[in-house]
Design a protein around this motif. Structure first.
Motif, PDB file in Angstrom:
ATOM      1  N   ALA A  61      24.898 -96.868  11.108  1.00 31.20           N
ATOM      2  CA  ALA A  61      25.723 -96.315   9.966  1.00 31.20           C
ATOM      3  C   ALA A  61      26.551 -97.401   9.463  1.00 31.20           C
ATOM      4  O   ALA A  61      26.885 -97.550   8.209  1.00 31.20           O
ATOM      5  N   SER A  62      26.931 -97.945  10.359  1.00 28.05           N
ATOM      6  CA  SER A  62      28.051 -99.190   9.710  1.00 28.05           C
ATOM      7  C   SER A  62      27.623-100.231   9.621  1.00 28.05           C
ATOM      8  O   SER A  62      28.353-100.520   8.509  1.00 28.05           O
ATOM      9  N   HIS A  63      26.024-100.628   9.201  1.00 30.23           N
ATOM     10  CA  HIS A  63      26.127-101.326   9.096  1.00 30.23           C
ATOM     11  C   HIS A  63      24.255-100.982   7.936  1.00 30.23           C
ATOM     12  O   HIS A  63      23.256-100.383   7.859  1.00 30.23           O
ATOM     13  N   ALA A  64      24.800-101.361   6.282  1.00 35.58           N
ATOM     14  CA  ALA A  64      23.556-100.487   5.498  1.00 35.58           C
ATOM     15  C   ALA A  64      22.252-101.078   5.369  1.00 35.58           C
ATOM     16  O   ALA A  64      21.489 -99.787   5.430  1.00 35.58           O
ATOM     17  N   SER A  65      21.769-102.025   5.637  1.00 40.54           N
ATOM     18  CA  SER A  65      20.953-102.630   5.890  1.00 40.54           C
ATOM     19  C   SER A  65      19.666-101.842   6.772  1.00 40.54           C
ATOM     20  O   SER A  65      18.447-101.383   6.167  1.00 40.54           O
ATOM     21  N   ASP A  66      20.512-101.355   8.378  1.00 45.14           N
ATOM     22  CA  ASP A  66      19.929-101.104   8.917  1.00 45.14           C
ATOM     23  C   ASP A  66      19.613 -99.741   8.919  1.00 45.14           C
ATOM     24  O   ASP A  66      18.973 -99.101   9.215  1.00 45.14           O
ATOM     25  N   LEU A 113      22.725 -98.117  -4.469  1.00 40.14           N
ATOM     26  CA  LEU A 113      24.043 -97.808  -5.423  1.00 40.14           C
ATOM     27  C   LEU A 113      24.975 -97.539  -3.742  1.00 40.14           C
ATOM     28  O   LEU A 113      24.313 -97.066  -3.224  1.00 40.14           O
ATOM     29  N   ASN A 114      26.352 -97.429  -4.443  1.00 38.82           N
ATOM     30  CA  ASN A 114      27.178 -96.949  -2.601  1.00 38.82           C
ATOM     31  C   ASN A 114      27.358 -95.652  -3.271  1.00 38.82           C
ATOM     32  O   ASN A 114      28.248 -95.702  -3.927  1.00 38.82           O
ATOM     33  N   SER A 115      26.110 -95.523  -2.468  1.00 42.51           N
ATOM     34  CA  SER A 115      26.638 -93.324  -2.663  1.00 42.51           C
ATOM     35  C   SER A 115      27.960 -93.506  -2.615  1.00 42.51           C
ATOM     36  O   SER A 115      28.156 -92.096  -2.935  1.00 42.51           O
ATOM     37  N   ALA A 116      28.354 -93.098  -1.396  1.00 43.42           N
ATOM     38  CA  ALA A 116      29.667 -92.931  -0.690  1.00 43.42           C
ATOM     39  C   ALA A 116      30.855 -93.147  -2.249  1.00 43.42           C
ATOM     40  O   ALA A 116      31.721 -92.942  -2.270  1.00 43.42           O
ATOM     41  N   ARG A 117      31.104 -93.541  -2.462  1.00 44.59           N
ATOM     42  CA  ARG A 117      32.270 -94.467  -3.441  1.00 44.59           C
ATOM     43  C   ARG A 117      31.585 -93.700  -4.870  1.00 44.59           C
ATOM     44  O   ARG A 117      32.760 -93.220  -5.380  1.00 44.59           O
ATOM     45  N   LEU A 118      30.716 -93.750  -5.280  1.00 41.49           N
ATOM     46  CA  LEU A 118      30.597 -92.540  -6.263  1.00 41.49           C
ATOM     47  C   LEU A 118      30.370 -91.354  -6.402  1.00 41.49           C
ATOM     48  O   LEU A 118      30.954 -90.305  -7.415  1.00 41.49           O
ATOM     49  N   ALA A 119      30.575 -90.321  -4.659  1.00 41.08           N
ATOM     50  CA  ALA A 119      30.502 -89.133  -4.907  1.00 41.08           C
ATOM     51  C   ALA A 119      32.134 -88.986  -3.959  1.00 41.08           C
ATOM     52  O   ALA A 119      32.423 -88.361  -3.816  1.00 41.08           O
ATOM     53  N   HIS A 120      33.111 -89.867  -4.445  1.00 41.74           N
ATOM     54  CA  HIS A 120      34.417 -90.676  -4.145  1.00 41.74           C
ATOM     55  C   HIS A 120      34.814 -90.515  -2.912  1.00 41.74           C
ATOM     56  O   HIS A 120      35.324 -88.514  -2.191  1.00 41.74           O
ATOM     57  N   ASP A 139      34.496 -91.249   1.464  1.00 46.39           N
ATOM     58  CA  ASP A 139      34.642 -92.615   1.842  1.00 46.39           C
ATOM     59  C   ASP A 139      33.227 -92.183   3.253  1.00 46.39           C
ATOM     60  O   ASP A 139      33.372 -90.773   3.490  1.00 46.39           O
ATOM     61  N   GLN A 140      33.380 -93.474   3.415  1.00 48.66           N
ATOM     62  CA  GLN A 140      31.803 -94.210   3.759  1.00 48.66           C
ATOM     63  C   GLN A 140      31.771 -92.958   5.396  1.00 48.66           C
ATOM     64  O   GLN A 140      30.899 -92.879   5.031  1.00 48.66           O
ATOM     65  N   GLN A 141      32.606 -92.997   6.202  1.00 49.46           N
ATOM     66  CA  GLN A 141      32.174 -92.450   7.051  1.00 49.46           C
ATOM     67  C   GLN A 141      32.381 -90.638   7.352  1.00 49.46           C
ATOM     68  O   GLN A 141      31.194 -90.545   7.666  1.00 49.46           O
ATOM     69  N   HIS A 142      32.709 -90.455   6.261  1.00 54.23           N
ATOM     70  CA  HIS A 142      32.673 -88.889   5.704  1.00 54.23           C
ATOM     71  C   HIS A 142      31.500 -88.614   5.274  1.00 54.23           C
ATOM     72  O   HIS A 142      30.643 -87.350   5.277  1.00 54.23           O
ATOM     73  N   TYR A 143      30.877 -89.632   4.139  1.00 52.47           N
ATOM     74  CA  TYR A 143      29.684 -89.701   3.908  1.00 52.47           C
ATOM     75  C   TYR A 143      28.656 -89.238   4.319  1.00 52.47           C
ATOM     76  O   TYR A 143      27.866 -88.821   4.708  1.00 52.47           O
ATOM     77  N   MET A 144      28.600 -90.710   5.370  1.00 54.19           N
ATOM     78  CA  MET A 144      27.907 -89.956   6.182  1.00 54.19           C
ATOM     79  C   MET A 144      27.277 -89.576   7.299  1.00 54.19           C
ATOM     80  O   MET A 144      26.094 -88.837   8.319  1.00 54.19           O
ATOM     81  N   GLY A 145      28.624 -89.110   7.832  1.00 56.96           N
ATOM     82  CA  GLY A 145      28.374 -87.597   8.520  1.00 56.96           C
ATOM     83  C   GLY A 145      28.110 -86.404   7.854  1.00 56.96           C
ATOM     84  O   GLY A 145      27.465 -85.849   8.546  1.00 56.96           O
ATOM     85  N   ARG A 146      27.997 -86.374   6.898  1.00 62.24           N
ATOM     86  CA  ARG A 146      27.526 -85.497   5.770  1.00 62.24           C
ATOM     87  C   ARG A 146      26.051 -85.336   5.622  1.00 62.24           C
ATOM     88  O   ARG A 146      25.754 -84.341   6.459  1.00 62.24           O
ATOM     89  N   LEU A 147      25.773 -86.754   5.531  1.00 60.46           N
ATOM     90  CA  LEU A 147      24.294 -87.184   5.665  1.00 60.46           C
ATOM     91  C   LEU A 147      23.776 -86.240   6.947  1.00 60.46           C
ATOM     92  O   LEU A 147      22.643 -86.648   7.367  1.00 60.46           O
ATOM     93  N   SER A 148      24.315 -87.077   7.996  1.00 63.58           N
ATOM     94  CA  SER A 148      23.989 -87.059   9.797  1.00 63.58           C
ATOM     95  C   SER A 148      23.712 -85.542   9.907  1.00 63.58           C
ATOM     96  O   SER A 148      22.538 -84.800  10.740  1.00 63.58           O
TER      97      SER A 148
END
Length: 274
Positions: A169-174, A212-219, A221-230
């Motif tokens: 999750a910390s590496h966007a391309s992976d 796009l930087n989906s986390a930024r657009l959704a206001h 933070d990256q960790q919370h955004y990825m947690g929700r997707l997970s």
């Protein structure tokens, strides 16, 4: 410092095509001729075309590691920025994947003809929203069929893709590659090759984070955004594991609709500010 592996790749890359050096000499002569400067975007697209042809012609085969950025820069007379943009487009097209700290590897041979969404055209929020609408119409039913038809082996592959997604999750391309692998395995599990064909042709450009930087657009933070997707992915997986078709369709619809709504709100805000 160039490793022995990188040197072998570079030498192989330089020598696979008999007339490669002749072509480079011709390109150097052309570069000496006064002409209008080309834009970086067109240079990147030209490099995408060259590398795609090498993959299609078998000069770069599935599983091969691409030459280093420096080798590609030297071979084609372009900047590092152009090389990275070209690699990004190849990733979005599903032709290569970048493994963090290892390199970029060939995934698939592009079809010489047929339908494919050009990743270069998926550049705005409106484009990404249109792709998400297409995905909702396709993947909701795909999830329902996968719940009915998946094999234990296919379920295990989905689990592995989700585990890889959580780890990367910390590496966007992976993370994008693992995200796409999960959705592609669902399509494979339908047993209907047309679902798989369409997903393969769409490639990783279907994942909003590719563009796009989906986390930024959704206001968010990256960790919370990825947690929700997970959590959304896990709900899809659990329904397919239980072979609950209705729940799988509902979970997939919720996942894709949430993504669409987050980006739609960002799109409306951007228009209001503009």
């Amino acid at each position: 410092m160039e490793t022995e592996s990188d040197r072998t790749t570079r030498l192989s890359y330089d020598g696979r095509k008999p007339n490669f050096r002749d072509k480079m000499q011709t390109m150097e002569k052309l570069m000496d001729t006064p002409r209008l400067p080309r834009k970086r975007r067109s240079l990147a697209q030209e490099l995408v075309t060259v590398l795609s042809e090498q993959i299609r012609d078998g000069l770069l085969k599935r599983g091969d590691k691409l030459p280093t950025e420096s080798a590609i820069m030297e071979a084609h007379g372009v900047s590092r920025t152009v090389v990275r943009e070209a690699i990004s487009r190849l990733q979005a097209a599903g032709q290569v994947e970048t493994r963090h700290g290892i390199g970029t590897f060939v995934l698939d041979t592009p079809s010489p003809s047929g339908f494919r969404i050009d990743p270069a055209t998926v550049v705005t929020l409106r484009d990404v929203l249109a792709i998400l609408e297409l995905r909702i119409s396709l993947e909701v039913e795909s999830a329902g069929l996968a719940a009915q038809r998946r094999s234990p082996e296919q379920l295990a592959t989905m689990r592995a893709a989700l585990d890889a997604l959580n780890e990367s999750a910390s590496h966007a391309s992976d993370a994008v590659s693992s995200d796409f692998a999960f959705h592609l395995e669902i399509a494979l599990s339908t047993g209907n090759r047309y679902f798989t064909d369409i997903m393969t042709h769409l490639g990783t450009s279907i994942i909003p984070r590719t563009r796009l930087n989906s986390a930024r657009l959704a206001h968010d933070d990256q960790q919370h955004y990825m947690g929700r997707l997970s959590r959304e992915h896990e709900e899809i997986y659990d329904a397919i594991a239980r072979q609950d078709s209705d729940a799988a369709r509902a979970a997939m619809r919720l996942h894709l609709t949430n993504s669409r709504e987050r980006l739609r709100q960002a799109h409306e805000e951007a228009q209001a500010q503009g």
